[in-house]
Design a protein around this motif. Structure first.
Motif, mmCIF file in Angstrom:
data_model
loop_
_atom_site.group_PDB
_atom_site.id
_atom_site.type_symbol
_atom_site.label_atom_id
_atom_site.label_comp_id
_atom_site.label_asym_id
_atom_site.label_seq_id
_atom_site.Cartn_x
_atom_site.Cartn_y
_atom_site.Cartn_z
ATOM 1 N N ARG A 67 19.564 26.764 -57.496
ATOM 2 C CA ARG A 67 20.768 25.918 -57.565
ATOM 3 C C ARG A 67 20.611 24.636 -56.764
ATOM 4 N NH1 ARG A 67 25.453 27.605 -55.398
ATOM 5 N NH2 ARG A 67 24.452 28.885 -53.778
ATOM 6 N N PHE A 68 19.918 24.718 -55.635
ATOM 7 C CA PHE A 68 19.741 23.558 -54.763
ATOM 8 C C PHE A 68 18.293 23.071 -54.848
ATOM 9 C CE2 PHE A 68 23.203 24.619 -51.363
ATOM 10 C CZ PHE A 68 24.134 24.768 -52.369
ATOM 11 N N THR A 69 18.127 21.767 -54.697
ATOM 12 C CA THR A 69 16.792 21.177 -54.679
ATOM 13 C C THR A 69 16.695 20.195 -53.525
ATOM 14 O OG1 THR A 69 16.603 21.356 -57.091
ATOM 15 C CG2 THR A 69 15.062 19.881 -55.965
ATOM 16 N N ILE A 70 15.698 20.411 -52.674
ATOM 17 C CA ILE A 70 15.450 19.499 -51.568
ATOM 18 C C ILE A 70 14.351 18.529 -51.981
ATOM 19 C CG2 ILE A 70 13.756 21.012 -50.436
ATOM 20 C CD1 ILE A 70 14.892 20.047 -47.738
ATOM 21 N N SER A 71 14.509 17.272 -51.586
ATOM 22 C CA SER A 71 13.500 16.275 -51.918
ATOM 23 C C SER A 71 13.553 15.172 -50.873
ATOM 24 C CB SER A 71 13.735 15.702 -53.314
ATOM 25 O OG SER A 71 14.978 15.029 -53.382
ATOM 26 N N ARG A 72 12.538 14.333 -50.908
ATOM 27 C CA ARG A 72 12.567 13.186 -50.002
ATOM 28 C C ARG A 72 11.928 11.987 -50.672
ATOM 29 N NH1 ARG A 72 7.488 13.797 -50.887
ATOM 30 N NH2 ARG A 72 5.925 13.969 -49.249
ATOM 31 N N VAL A 73 12.367 10.814 -50.263
ATOM 32 C CA VAL A 73 11.715 9.579 -50.660
ATOM 33 C C VAL A 73 10.985 9.092 -49.421
ATOM 34 C CG1 VAL A 73 12.006 7.223 -51.467
ATOM 35 C CG2 VAL A 73 13.411 9.061 -52.432
#
Length: 117
Positions: A67-73
């Motif tokens: 359900r959740f997605t962690i990401s970074r730029v």
């Protein structure tokens, strides 16, 4: 020293989506893991998700997998948490934190997420 500022919280209906952001500044994050934690009223703070800043590997709590997605730029030093299919039990103050070797030493001020109809 690392400074973290969260944003993007709010009120959403069950089944809805929100995206949290965490802007990081200060020291280089290359050796850090950056994570999201949450604390609901009357409960202890719990781990939600984390990402290795340089390599991008991720981990999730079982309660949010799928359900959740962690990401970074990387270039913007910004961390995100995309939250879909939100449930009332996701209601909490969400914090981002930075740390090394599992010890999270730097914390943001938190952002409130409320899931309610």
């Amino acid at each position: 020293q690392v400074q973290l500022v969260e944003s993007g919280g709010g009120l959403v209906q069950p089944g809805g989506s929100l995206r949290l952001s965490c802007a990081a500044s200060g020291s280089s994050l290359d050796y850090y893991a950056i994570g999201w934690f949450r604390q609901a009223p009357g409960k202890e703070r719990e781990f939600v998700a984390a990402i290795n800043w340089s390599g991008g590997s991720t981990s999730y709590a079982d309660s949010v997998k799928g359900r959740f997605t962690i990401s970074r730029v990387y270039a913007k030093s910004t961390l995100y948490l995309q939250m879909n299919s939100l449930k009332p039990e996701d209601t909490a103050v969400y914090y981002c934190a930075a740390g090394i070797a599992g010890s999270y030493d730097y914390w943001g001020q938190g952002t409130q997420v409320t899931v309610s109809s």
